[in-house]
Scaffold this motif. Structure first.
Motif, PDB file in Angstrom:
ATOM      1  N   GLY B  65      -3.317  -5.853  -4.587  1.00 34.04           N
ATOM      2  CA  GLY B  65      -1.877  -5.153  -4.632  1.00 34.04           C
ATOM      3  C   GLY B  65      -1.044  -6.621  -4.579  1.00 34.04           C
ATOM      4  N   SER B  66       0.323  -6.398  -3.880  1.00 42.69           N
ATOM      5  CA  SER B  66       1.243  -7.477  -4.157  1.00 42.69           C
ATOM      6  C   SER B  66       1.293  -8.734  -3.410  1.00 42.69           C
ATOM      7  CB  SER B  66       2.560  -6.656  -4.105  1.00 42.69           C
ATOM      8  OG  SER B  66       2.514  -5.523  -5.069  1.00 42.69           O
ATOM      9  N   TYR B  67       0.637  -9.121  -2.371  1.00 41.79           N
ATOM     10  CA  TYR B  67       0.633 -10.195  -1.766  1.00 41.79           C
ATOM     11  C   TYR B  67       2.128 -10.518  -1.054  1.00 41.79           C
ATOM     12  CZ  TYR B  67      -2.716 -10.362  -5.330  1.00 41.79           C
ATOM     13  OH  TYR B  67      -3.898 -10.125  -6.301  1.00 41.79           O
ATOM     14  N   PHE B  68       2.982  -9.776  -0.987  1.00 40.67           N
ATOM     15  CA  PHE B  68       4.182  -9.708  -0.213  1.00 40.67           C
ATOM     16  C   PHE B  68       4.210  -9.632   1.195  1.00 40.67           C
ATOM     17  CE2 PHE B  68       8.616  -8.644   0.494  1.00 40.67           C
ATOM     18  CZ  PHE B  68       9.403  -9.844   0.069  1.00 40.67           C
ATOM     19  N   ALA B  69       3.351  -8.550   1.389  1.00 44.37           N
ATOM     20  CA  ALA B  69       3.382  -7.993   2.993  1.00 44.37           C
ATOM     21  C   ALA B  69       1.908  -8.205   3.091  1.00 44.37           C
ATOM     22  CB  ALA B  69       3.968  -6.967   3.098  1.00 44.37           C
ATOM     23  N   PRO B  70       1.546  -7.844   4.594  1.00 42.67           N
ATOM     24  CA  PRO B  70       0.092  -8.037   5.077  1.00 42.67           C
ATOM     25  C   PRO B  70      -0.962  -6.943   4.260  1.00 42.67           C
ATOM     26  CG  PRO B  70       1.514  -8.101   6.975  1.00 42.67           C
ATOM     27  CD  PRO B  70       2.375  -7.632   5.690  1.00 42.67           C
ATOM     28  N   ASP B  71      -2.278  -7.238   4.491  1.00 43.95           N
ATOM     29  CA  ASP B  71      -3.077  -6.422   3.958  1.00 43.95           C
ATOM     30  C   ASP B  71      -3.511  -5.278   4.961  1.00 43.95           C
ATOM     31  OD1 ASP B  71      -5.148  -6.096   1.818  1.00 43.95           O
ATOM     32  OD2 ASP B  71      -6.289  -5.773   3.752  1.00 43.95           O
ATOM     33  N   MET B  72      -3.478  -4.191   4.174  1.00 46.76           N
ATOM     34  CA  MET B  72      -3.433  -2.667   5.184  1.00 46.76           C
ATOM     35  C   MET B  72      -5.037  -2.457   5.417  1.00 46.76           C
ATOM     36  SD  MET B  72      -0.653  -1.959   6.192  1.00 46.76           S
ATOM     37  CE  MET B  72      -0.049  -3.640   6.374  1.00 46.76           C
ATOM     38  N   THR B  73      -6.091  -3.204   5.106  1.00 45.60           N
ATOM     39  CA  THR B  73      -7.167  -2.508   5.081  1.00 45.60           C
ATOM     40  C   THR B  73      -7.812  -2.424   6.480  1.00 45.60           C
ATOM     41  OG1 THR B  73      -7.943  -4.032   3.236  1.00 45.60           O
ATOM     42  CG2 THR B  73      -9.636  -2.722   4.103  1.00 45.60           C
ATOM     43  N   LYS B  74      -7.316  -3.200   7.396  1.00 49.12           N
ATOM     44  CA  LYS B  74      -7.950  -3.205   8.640  1.00 49.12           C
ATOM     45  C   LYS B  74      -6.744  -3.195   9.603  1.00 49.12           C
ATOM     46  CE  LYS B  74     -12.240  -3.849   7.948  1.00 49.12           C
ATOM     47  NZ  LYS B  74     -13.340  -2.799   8.136  1.00 49.12           N
ATOM     48  N   VAL B  75      -5.475  -2.904   9.258  1.00 45.94           N
ATOM     49  CA  VAL B  75      -4.432  -2.640  10.110  1.00 45.94           C
ATOM     50  C   VAL B  75      -4.588  -1.866  11.511  1.00 45.94           C
ATOM     51  CG1 VAL B  75      -3.047  -0.983   8.522  1.00 45.94           C
ATOM     52  CG2 VAL B  75      -1.854  -2.586  10.217  1.00 45.94           C
ATOM     53  N   ILE B  76      -5.205  -0.679  11.275  1.00 49.16           N
ATOM     54  CA  ILE B  76      -5.292   0.331  12.176  1.00 49.16           C
ATOM     55  C   ILE B  76      -6.172  -0.224  13.438  1.00 49.16           C
ATOM     56  CG2 ILE B  76      -7.460   1.486  11.501  1.00 49.16           C
ATOM     57  CD1 ILE B  76      -4.287   3.465  12.246  1.00 49.16           C
ATOM     58  N   VAL B  77      -7.215  -1.357  13.033  1.00 51.40           N
ATOM     59  CA  VAL B  77      -8.109  -1.820  13.950  1.00 51.40           C
ATOM     60  C   VAL B  77      -7.077  -2.715  14.830  1.00 51.40           C
ATOM     61  CG1 VAL B  77     -10.123  -3.202  14.450  1.00 51.40           C
ATOM     62  CG2 VAL B  77      -9.846  -1.703  12.314  1.00 51.40           C
ATOM     63  N   ARG B  78      -6.103  -3.308  14.547  1.00 51.42           N
ATOM     64  CA  ARG B  78      -5.380  -4.296  15.198  1.00 51.42           C
ATOM     65  C   ARG B  78      -4.040  -3.621  15.975  1.00 51.42           C
ATOM     66  NH1 ARG B  78      -6.365  -7.400  10.462  1.00 51.42           N
ATOM     67  NH2 ARG B  78      -4.177  -7.076   9.762  1.00 51.42           N
ATOM     68  N   LYS B  79      -3.661  -2.600  15.395  1.00 51.80           N
ATOM     69  CA  LYS B  79      -2.079  -2.243  16.033  1.00 51.80           C
ATOM     70  C   LYS B  79      -2.415  -0.745  16.515  1.00 51.80           C
ATOM     71  CE  LYS B  79      -0.620  -5.732  13.882  1.00 51.80           C
ATOM     72  NZ  LYS B  79       0.163  -6.873  14.519  1.00 51.80           N
ATOM     73  N   PRO B  80      -1.858  -0.579  17.495  1.00 49.56           N
ATOM     74  CA  PRO B  80      -2.003   0.896  18.097  1.00 49.56           C
ATOM     75  C   PRO B  80      -1.112   1.837  17.155  1.00 49.56           C
ATOM     76  CG  PRO B  80      -0.731  -0.598  19.902  1.00 49.56           C
ATOM     77  CD  PRO B  80      -0.868  -1.413  18.369  1.00 49.56           C
ATOM     78  N   LYS B  81      -1.839   2.970  17.058  1.00 57.13           N
ATOM     79  CA  LYS B  81      -1.462   4.014  16.405  1.00 57.13           C
ATOM     80  C   LYS B  81       0.065   4.263  16.610  1.00 57.13           C
ATOM     81  CE  LYS B  81      -5.610   6.208  15.288  1.00 57.13           C
ATOM     82  NZ  LYS B  81      -6.563   7.516  15.673  1.00 57.13           N
ATOM     83  N   ALA B  82       0.617   4.472  17.913  1.00 53.16           N
ATOM     84  CA  ALA B  82       1.729   4.905  18.364  1.00 53.16           C
ATOM     85  C   ALA B  82       2.936   3.833  17.665  1.00 53.16           C
ATOM     86  CB  ALA B  82       1.852   5.040  19.820  1.00 53.16           C
ATOM     87  N   TYR B  83       2.550   2.590  17.735  1.00 49.53           N
ATOM     88  CA  TYR B  83       3.215   1.503  17.297  1.00 49.53           C
ATOM     89  C   TYR B  83       3.446   1.715  15.905  1.00 49.53           C
ATOM     90  CZ  TYR B  83       4.413  -3.229  15.497  1.00 49.53           C
ATOM     91  OH  TYR B  83       5.156  -4.086  14.762  1.00 49.53           O
ATOM     92  N   LEU B  84       2.576   1.963  15.055  1.00 53.44           N
ATOM     93  CA  LEU B  84       2.295   1.930  13.517  1.00 53.44           C
ATOM     94  C   LEU B  84       3.338   3.047  13.226  1.00 53.44           C
ATOM     95  CD1 LEU B  84      -1.281   1.660  12.182  1.00 53.44           C
ATOM     96  CD2 LEU B  84       0.815   0.137  12.003  1.00 53.44           C
ATOM     97  N   LYS B  85       3.236   4.083  14.036  1.00 53.56           N
ATOM     98  CA  LYS B  85       3.850   5.487  13.617  1.00 53.56           C
ATOM     99  C   LYS B  85       5.355   5.068  13.704  1.00 53.56           C
ATOM    100  CE  LYS B  85       4.844  10.217  14.135  1.00 53.56           C
ATOM    101  NZ  LYS B  85       4.386  11.459  14.819  1.00 53.56           N
ATOM    102  N   LYS B  86       5.886   4.385  14.878  1.00 46.79           N
ATOM    103  CA  LYS B  86       7.333   4.334  14.861  1.00 46.79           C
ATOM    104  C   LYS B  86       7.731   3.071  13.849  1.00 46.79           C
ATOM    105  CE  LYS B  86       8.538   4.880  19.958  1.00 46.79           C
ATOM    106  NZ  LYS B  86       9.006   4.347  21.005  1.00 46.79           N
ATOM    107  N   PHE B  87       6.777   2.235  13.624  1.00 47.09           N
ATOM    108  CA  PHE B  87       7.231   1.308  12.609  1.00 47.09           C
ATOM    109  C   PHE B  87       7.368   1.747  11.270  1.00 47.09           C
ATOM    110  CE2 PHE B  87       6.437  -2.138   9.603  1.00 47.09           C
ATOM    111  CZ  PHE B  87       7.111  -3.184  10.173  1.00 47.09           C
ATOM    112  N   LEU B  88       6.343   2.707  10.739  1.00 48.44           N
ATOM    113  CA  LEU B  88       6.577   3.160   9.520  1.00 48.44           C
ATOM    114  C   LEU B  88       7.686   4.101   9.317  1.00 48.44           C
ATOM    115  CD1 LEU B  88       2.646   4.555   9.078  1.00 48.44           C
ATOM    116  CD2 LEU B  88       4.114   2.844   7.726  1.00 48.44           C
ATOM    117  N   MET B  89       8.296   4.991  10.350  1.00 52.73           N
ATOM    118  CA  MET B  89       9.307   5.630  10.318  1.00 52.73           C
ATOM    119  C   MET B  89      10.791   4.801  10.360  1.00 52.73           C
ATOM    120  SD  MET B  89       7.873   8.796  12.459  1.00 52.73           S
ATOM    121  CE  MET B  89       9.668   9.829  12.269  1.00 52.73           C
TER     122      MET B  89
END
Lengths: 463, 224
Positions: B65-89
């Motif tokens: 991908g683009s190396y501008f922002a973090p890799d997403m392969t293992k993001v779900i292992v490290r961040k709580p889902k509720a956090y991710l949802k709020k962040f994405l929106m």
């Protein structure tokens, strides 16, 4: 050397579009570099700018190669292009398609949710790196490429004078068009998605494009120093053969970590380690041929041809082999190390190739025998020194990133914002240096051969 | 070698290698599905959201991908889902200095995308990304961790918070948290973040035992 046929002059249309897009590519590249420090300073986000940076590059290189091919095919066949009107149509159709795609990217950049699904595909952007162009554009581009191939093929068929160079060139281009197809279908699995995606990307840049480069290098050596066709073509075959022998299975170096079986670690490791060999052979070929022939017909053309061979080896070969072995790649995969390789490889292998072809063919198209090549050399050094420095800063950033993030375990964002800060600053400065080189080249491109005409006209009017 | 034999070497040799490549492709296609979890409609919808918003234009996934922002392969292992949802929106509402813009991702799209990210985290990637060498040996035989540090580790706080330069950047840096917040505040916040900050995307750690919570607060308030 003067271009005898209309078909050769078609090259100029493609070259002009290519040079304009080249300028666009470098300007958006500088904006993208700036966004590493100030993500919000431009009205389009990084993803749109990066898409424009990479897509404009792919399109201008392809346009340059198509223009060059129209020239080479008519010259080698010694006959007019099969259908000049069709070539002009193909050119304008390509320009219109590209502009529509760019408008779509910008629209989506402003309103991201506008990228809606229509007939099962996304309307403005496929959201797949390098091949972002939406499906409708894929199909138009494919039609344009097929028209182009038919026109070239029929031209050669007119005289049936299939030289090795023409055969390899058209073969490479056909391979290129075919390898666009694996990027044109949807797969539910991201693993399969990336698997087929690499078919397109890898088999283009480390397969088809290198075959085209091999054929054009042979052509340029004949034109610039009058090398013997028999010898040049034999080495060309050996080079492009080795390119494909190593390059096809070398695709395996993209299949280490994406969910594909582990045997790719072995296959990718072994074959991609051999990928620099044909590129080194091309360097040796270029130097040997040049040394054997003292008569140089086109100094700028020769200078760019030899530089292309050398930087192709450095960028695509050496900068690639550094991190291609799985033991190294495990740590560097997905870091700025890959970006540094991408920049030097594309510059050496393809930017310089197209610029070399422009310098070899443009004087003939404009009808001049000799021209002042000092501007060509000047632009070369501005571009090359700047690019080498850009690559060194990104390599540095990649080494720091690999160490801090992968070895020590710091967060991606922390490394990017704090430890790599100065690398981003230097990259912008060198980016401007590169732009200076590009502008000198563009000025040279638009004026080469015309200054003399003006002089002649003035003299005539005085008389 | 004559030109003609070089030509045949090129044509037939290339064909030979391409046929091998086709064979390996066939074999890979057969084996890939065994190396990934099954794909539900929701996961597929999530993949389409990934493409729709051109996520790869900034991020990498499986390292590409683009190396501008973090890799997403293992993001779900490290961040709580509720956090991710709020962040994405709405990224900046949960992290004021976030680089990611508000893209207009809907609640439903965010859920699908999270399902997709969960799927990708379970792909057998031959061990990539590797565990950082140093981070995985820290604490091994160097010094004994305090009880509070153990809770900090076991709850994965480090995935979002930095202490002394090491850790994630999703939440605030905790290096000197003991100076800014008192024990009481920390206690209440960890138990229920929204009681102190309604916009907080941090999940409530109300599952912690009273003792563990106190140990954690003790440790955090010692960071000065």
């Amino acid at each position: 050397m003067v271009a005898k046929y209309e078909g050769q002059k078609i090259a100029l249309y493609f070259y002009t579009f290519a040079v304009l897009l080249f300028i666009v590519q470098v300007i958006v590249g500088i904006i993208a570099a700036g966004q590493f420090l100030y993500p919000d300073f431009f009205f389009l986000n990084f993803n749109t700018i990066r898409t424009l940076h990479i897509n404009s590059m792919v399109v201008w290189l392809l346009c340059g190669l198509m223009g060059a091919t129209y020239y080479v095919v008519t010259d080698e066949s010694q006959t007019e292009l099969w259908n000049v009107g069709l070539a002009k149509f193909q050119f304008w159709a390509t320009v219109v398609t590209v502009l529509l795609v760019v408008l779509g990217y910008i629209w989506m950049g402003i309103v991201p949710s506008a990228n809606k699904e229509v007939f099962g595909t996304l309307l403005l952007n496929e959201g797949r790196e390098y091949i972002e162009a939406p499906r409708w554009a894929d199909l138009l581009i494919a039609v344009s490429a097929i028209i182009f191939l038919i026109n070239c093929f029929m031209t050669v068929q007119k005289t049936k004078h299939w030289t090795g160079i023409q055969g390899t060139l058209i073969g490479g281009l056909t391979f290129l068009v075919l390898m666009y197809v694996p990027g044109m279908f949807y797969t539910k699995s991201m693993v399969k998605d990336q698997f087929w995606w690499w078919w397109v990307i890898h088999l283009w840049v480390e397969g088809a494009w290198e075959v085209i480069a091999g054929a054009l290098l042979a052509y340029m050596l004949i034109k610039t120093v009058g090398a013997k066709r028999e010898v040049v073509e034999k080495w060309m075959y050996i080079e492009v053969a080795l390119v494909l022998f190593t390059g096809i299975l070398g695709t395996g170096h993209h299949y280490y970590w994406i969910g594909t079986p582990s045997y790719w670690l072995w296959i990718g490791g072994i074959f991609s380690a051999l990928e620099p060999v044909p590129l080194l052979l091309m360097v040796w070929d270029a130097f040997r041929t040049t040394r054997e022939h003292r008569e140089v017909a086109n100094r700028a053309g020769l200078f760019f041809s030899v530089s292309h061979a050398l930087l192709n080896f450095l960028g695509a070969g050496l900068w690639g082999v550094f991190h291609t072995l799985p033991q190294v790649n495990k740590w560097t995969h997905g870091t700025q190390i890959t970006t540094s390789h991408g920049h030097l490889a594309f510059y050496g292998a393809y930017v310089l190739l197209v610029l070399a072809m422009i310098y070899v063919t443009l004087p003939a198209i404009r009808g001049v025998k000799e021209f002042n090549y000092s501007r060509a050399i000047q632009s070369f050094w501005w571009m090359t020194i700047s690019m080498v420095l850009i690559v060194l800063t990104i390599t540095g950033a990649g080494m720091v990133q690999t160490y801090m993030e992968r070895i020590i375990g710091l967060d991606y964002v922390a490394v990017k914002a704090e430890y790599n800060y100065w690398f981003w600053i230097w990259r912008i400065i060198f980016g401007f240096g590169f732009l200076v080189g590009v502008l000198i080249f563009a000025y040279d491109f638009f004026t080469l051969g015309k200054e003399r005409e003006t002089a002649t006209i003035i003299e005539t009017s005085k008389a | 070698m004559t030109t003609k034999s070089a030509k045949y070497l090129f044509i037939y040799g290339s064909l030979f290698f391409f046929v091998i490549f086709l064979g390996l492709t066939y074999d890979t296609m057969k084996k890939v599905d065994e190396r990934t979890p099954p794909i539900t409609d929701k996961i597929d919808a999530g993949k389409k959201v990934w493409h729709k918003y051109d996520c790869i234009g900034c991020h990498t996934i499986l390292g590409n991908g683009s190396y501008f922002a973090p890799d997403m392969t293992k993001v779900i292992v490290r961040k709580p889902k509720a956090y991710l949802k709020k962040f994405l929106m709405d990224p900046q509402s949960v992290k004021t200095n976030a680089t990611m813009p508000k893209l207009g991702i809907s609640s439903e799209e965010a859920d699908s995308l999270i399902a997709f990210l969960e799927w990708i985290s379970k792909v057998d990637t031959n061990g990539w990304p590797p565990k950082p060498l140093l981070a995985s040996v820290v604490g091994a035989g160097i010094k004994t961790l305090t009880e509070g540090q153990k809770v900090f580790q076991s709850q994965g706080c480090i995935n979002c918070h930095i202490i002394n330069g090491v850790g994630g950047t999703s939440g605030p840096d905790l290096t000197k948290i003991g100076v800014i917040r008192d024990k009481n505040w920390l206690y209440e916040f960890i138990k229920n973040p929204s009681s102190k900050n309604p916009n907080s995307a941090m999940p409530a750690f109300d599952n912690l035992k009273e003792e563990e919570l106190n140990q954690l607060v003790e440790y955090l308030s010692s960071l000065k």
